[in-house]
Design an enzyme around this catalytic site. Sequence first.
Site, PDB file in Angstrom:
ATOM      1  N   GLY A   1      -9.789  78.170 -10.214  1.00  0.00           N
ATOM      2  CA  GLY A   1      -8.831  78.871 -11.062  1.00  0.00           C
ATOM      3  C   GLY A   1      -7.658  77.974 -11.424  1.00  0.00           C
ATOM      4  O   GLY A   1      -7.843  76.917 -12.019  1.00  0.00           O
TER       5      GLY A   1
ATOM      6  N   SER B   1     -10.795  80.989  -4.929  1.00  0.00           N
ATOM      7  CA  SER B   1     -10.418  81.496  -3.613  1.00  0.00           C
ATOM      8  C   SER B   1      -8.915  81.412  -3.457  1.00  0.00           C
ATOM      9  O   SER B   1      -8.315  80.360  -3.706  1.00  0.00           O
ATOM     10  CB  SER B   1     -11.094  80.687  -2.508  1.00  0.00           C
ATOM     11  OG  SER B   1     -10.578  81.043  -1.239  1.00  0.00           O
TER      12      SER B   1
ATOM     13  N   ILE C   1      -7.632  78.583  -1.206  1.00  0.00           N
ATOM     14  CA  ILE C   1      -7.560  77.198  -1.670  1.00  0.00           C
ATOM     15  C   ILE C   1      -6.361  77.069  -2.595  1.00  0.00           C
ATOM     16  O   ILE C   1      -6.295  77.708  -3.641  1.00  0.00           O
ATOM     17  CB  ILE C   1      -8.845  76.785  -2.402  1.00  0.00           C
ATOM     18  CG1 ILE C   1     -10.040  76.904  -1.460  1.00  0.00           C
ATOM     19  CG2 ILE C   1      -8.728  75.366  -2.940  1.00  0.00           C
ATOM     20  CD1 ILE C   1     -11.367  76.623  -2.121  1.00  0.00           C
TER      21      ILE C   1
ATOM     22  N   LYS D   1      11.900  72.528 -24.501  1.00  0.00           N
ATOM     23  CA  LYS D   1      11.920  71.086 -24.257  1.00  0.00           C
ATOM     24  C   LYS D   1      11.866  70.332 -25.580  1.00  0.00           C
ATOM     25  O   LYS D   1      10.940  70.507 -26.363  1.00  0.00           O
ATOM     26  CB  LYS D   1      10.727  70.694 -23.372  1.00  0.00           C
ATOM     27  CG  LYS D   1      10.604  69.201 -23.130  1.00  0.00           C
ATOM     28  CD  LYS D   1       9.377  68.881 -22.299  1.00  0.00           C
ATOM     29  CE  LYS D   1       9.186  67.372 -22.181  1.00  0.00           C
ATOM     30  NZ  LYS D   1       7.977  67.009 -21.429  1.00  0.00           N
TER      31      LYS D   1
ATOM     32  N   GLU E   1       4.714  61.530 -18.974  1.00  0.00           N
ATOM     33  CA  GLU E   1       4.903  62.010 -20.345  1.00  0.00           C
ATOM     34  C   GLU E   1       4.382  63.436 -20.515  1.00  0.00           C
ATOM     35  O   GLU E   1       4.055  63.863 -21.621  1.00  0.00           O
ATOM     36  CB  GLU E   1       4.226  61.066 -21.333  1.00  0.00           C
ATOM     37  CG  GLU E   1       5.004  59.781 -21.593  1.00  0.00           C
ATOM     38  CD  GLU E   1       6.257  60.002 -22.448  1.00  0.00           C
ATOM     39  OE1 GLU E   1       6.430  61.128 -22.971  1.00  0.00           O
ATOM     40  OE2 GLU E   1       7.041  59.047 -22.597  1.00  0.00           O
TER      41      GLU E   1
ATOM     42  N   ILE F   1      -1.164  69.182 -18.702  1.00  0.00           N
ATOM     43  CA  ILE F   1      -1.674  70.422 -19.276  1.00  0.00           C
ATOM     44  C   ILE F   1      -2.302  70.161 -20.645  1.00  0.00           C
ATOM     45  O   ILE F   1      -3.295  70.796 -21.015  1.00  0.00           O
ATOM     46  CB  ILE F   1      -0.562  71.482 -19.330  1.00  0.00           C
ATOM     47  CG1 ILE F   1      -0.262  71.962 -17.896  1.00  0.00           C
ATOM     48  CG2 ILE F   1      -0.938  72.648 -20.222  1.00  0.00           C
ATOM     49  CD1 ILE F   1       0.860  72.958 -17.784  1.00  0.00           C
TER      50      ILE F   1
END
Length: 509
Positions: free
Chosen positions: A15, A41, A44, A80, A343, A347
């Site tokens: 996930g 899970s 985790i 940002k 930088e 994501i």
Amino acid sequence: MTRRGEVKTIVIVGGGTAGWMAAAALARYAGRGRAIRLIESDEIGTVGVGEATIPQIRLFNEGLGIPEEAFVRETLGSFKLGIEFVDWWKPGQRYFHGFGAVGQRLGLLPFHQYWLRYRAGGGRHGLWHFAPNFRAAAGNRFGRPIERPGAPSGVHHAYHFDASLYARMLRSYAEGRGVRRTEGKVAAVDLGGEDGFVEAVRLESGERVAGELFIDCTGFRGLLIEQTLRSGYEDWSHWLPCDRALAVPSERVAPLTPYTRSTAREAGWQWRIPLQHRTGNGMVYCSAFLDDEKAAETLLASLDGAALASPRPLRFTAGKRRAAWKKNCVAIGLAGGFLEPLESTSIHLIQSAIARLLAYFPDAAFDAADIAEYNAQTDIEWEAVRDFIILHYHLNARPGSEFWRHCREMVLPERLAQKIALFGASARITRHNLELFDDPSWLQVMWGQGLRPRAYHPLADGISDRELEEFIALAGQHAQRVVSEMPDHADYIAATCAAPIDERRAAAG
């Protein structure tokens, strides 16, 4: 065995931000007639060091139909405009990598070629005088600039946000569109006997989850792509030697700055990311030049608010999987590789992997040509981002540090060496293969890191001195006008997308 037909079941293992971004996008664009399962899970943990982004995330959210104000409010985010780099070229020097334009093009040439001619003639205004993103950031301003025909603002923005809250938001989105989440740990992976494709994962509960397409979002473990399919790992630590990080939140302080800050340290760098409820901080460093205890001391001593937890450690090796897509498994996020968040690309690399998967979405035959092209484009993107990060390290004049001397003297990737040589000759900047960072990004970092071209483009002499003076003056006036229309960053958030105070307090605690 020849596999035929459509991909009917997609299984996402893991996930976190990567898993739920993949689930949300697949539900939105590929969910019709398909079952999408996500296995994770709660036992985790997830790696949550990346809470800053670049402007492309706006396209991802817009594609899902998530309004900006709701996104910022629910993730306790802020805006940002770029990154402030402190002490990177040498101690006492700062520069700004803004997302927006620096001046405006004139004819065939970018603004900076005319600015170099202006500077050679004694012009007093520095490069960032003509950058609206920098001037807004310097005044802690943010807002939607007024876009006028023929005179675009040149401003682009991204966000700072709590990545765990973003994952929670996307989980709600995905489950609302039919994604089925299963709590549990994977105990075994079933492979096809003839072709070695992943056929199913078996959970500790005994459940067997079968599918045609598997997405590995299991983080550094690479449970499917590496532990099972042995994709291999391309180690880039000879160019990017930092191998450890510490992350710690601190109390929010005023003002609420609309930019990330990166400060060079003895053997690495420190980040600062301002959110509505707290500030995210961290240290990225090389263990060969700095021990863990000294890194933690440096980080905690330089926070601008009280620490809200103990520093959380992370170990990594810069690099990527040799094949991000192997057989019927695609690795996304940390399962596919790691580049330090200098930088704020972590994501984005998840986002681009998802977009690429959708562009080359397979049928059950998994044609080798599609997989090869996906991997080729992945390699190009990762190598270009890698080179941009190396640029910051290599162009430094920091004295008295073995780490920084090592970075200055390293043998560069050939393409990066060519870029540096080209800019050093006549300030030309060339993009290859639709690489992520555009000319203004390379310009600001190369100039900010002290690289000075020996000449400007000859065609910049094609206008008269009076025309040059007028052009430069208008560029400065334009930047000032754009910024003057923006409110204070904190005031803008309060008016449009502030989370309730009780939610901010709960998240900070």
